[in-house]
Design a protein around this motif. Structure first.
Motif, PDB file in Angstrom:
ATOM      1  N   PHE A  69      -1.027 -12.604 -53.551  1.00  0.00           N
ATOM      2  CA  PHE A  69      -0.626 -11.846 -54.728  1.00  0.00           C
ATOM      3  C   PHE A  69      -0.544 -12.809 -55.904  1.00  0.00           C
ATOM      4  O   PHE A  69      -0.314 -14.007 -55.712  1.00  0.00           O
ATOM      5  CB  PHE A  69       0.746 -11.205 -54.519  1.00  0.00           C
ATOM      6  CG  PHE A  69       0.788 -10.173 -53.432  1.00  0.00           C
ATOM      7  CD1 PHE A  69       0.770 -10.533 -52.094  1.00  0.00           C
ATOM      8  CD2 PHE A  69       0.846  -8.830 -53.753  1.00  0.00           C
ATOM      9  CE1 PHE A  69       0.809  -9.567 -51.087  1.00  0.00           C
ATOM     10  CE2 PHE A  69       0.893  -7.858 -52.769  1.00  0.00           C
ATOM     11  CZ  PHE A  69       0.872  -8.231 -51.430  1.00  0.00           C
ATOM     12  N   ARG A  81       3.542  -8.032 -60.212  1.00  0.00           N
ATOM     13  CA  ARG A  81       2.850  -8.713 -59.131  1.00  0.00           C
ATOM     14  C   ARG A  81       1.744  -7.795 -58.601  1.00  0.00           C
ATOM     15  O   ARG A  81       1.965  -6.617 -58.360  1.00  0.00           O
ATOM     16  CB  ARG A  81       3.851  -9.047 -58.022  1.00  0.00           C
ATOM     17  CG  ARG A  81       3.344  -9.986 -56.981  1.00  0.00           C
ATOM     18  CD  ARG A  81       4.466 -10.402 -56.051  1.00  0.00           C
ATOM     19  NE  ARG A  81       5.550 -11.078 -56.756  1.00  0.00           N
ATOM     20  CZ  ARG A  81       6.587 -11.658 -56.157  1.00  0.00           C
ATOM     21  NH1 ARG A  81       6.674 -11.634 -54.837  1.00  0.00           N
ATOM     22  NH2 ARG A  81       7.522 -12.241 -56.846  1.00  0.00           N
ATOM     23  N   THR A 118       5.081  -4.513 -52.325  1.00  0.00           N
ATOM     24  CA  THR A 118       5.577  -5.795 -52.824  1.00  0.00           C
ATOM     25  C   THR A 118       6.996  -6.063 -52.371  1.00  0.00           C
ATOM     26  O   THR A 118       7.663  -6.954 -52.905  1.00  0.00           O
ATOM     27  CB  THR A 118       5.490  -5.854 -54.349  1.00  0.00           C
ATOM     28  OG1 THR A 118       6.187  -4.733 -54.902  1.00  0.00           O
ATOM     29  CG2 THR A 118       4.041  -5.833 -54.813  1.00  0.00           C
TER      30      THR A 118
END
Length: 125
Positions: free
Chosen positions: A37, A45, A110
């Motif tokens: 990422f 992100r 995430t």
């Protein structure tokens, strides 16, 4: 202690290359899809690359396709991201994560999974 540690970031000129490493300790990466990422300043992100546990599925975001290559060495418990032809827009903090992508490398989250602390990549002349 379960840990992922990224390394290999730095300052590079446009057109240059870097190789990021993501090394695991305390657990085995082999059974996990591993993703990279990046988080650019002021942005969310985003997942840029993924390799499935079986190596069958690999994903690259359009922004890096043809320039970056993800690979894994299960014997070394490490995943790599070879970054070539770097551009200023590649600047950001790069994180690796185990278990944040599904094993088809078709979707990610995430939160959850195991994450490294990130390594800074700056592309600038």
């Amino acid at each position: 202690q379960l840990q992922l540690v990224e390394s290999g970031g730095g300052l590079v000129q446009p057109g240059g290359s870097l190789r990021l490493s993501c090394a695991a300790s305390g657990f085995t990466l082999a059974g996990y899809p591993i993703g990279w990422f990046r988080q650019a300043p002021g942005k969310e992100r985003e997942g840029v690359s993924c390799i499935s546990s079986s190596h069958d599925s690999i994903y690259y975001a359009d922004s890096i396709k043809g320039r970056f290559t993800i690979s894994r060495d299960n014997a070394k418990n490490t995943v790599y991201l070879q970054m070539n032809s770097l551009k200023p827009e590649d600047t950001g903090v790069y994180f690796c994560a185990a278990g944040a992508w599904n094993d088809y490398c078709s979707d990610y989250r995430t939160s959850g999974g195991y994450w490294g602390q990130g390594t800074q990549v700056t592309v600038s002349s």
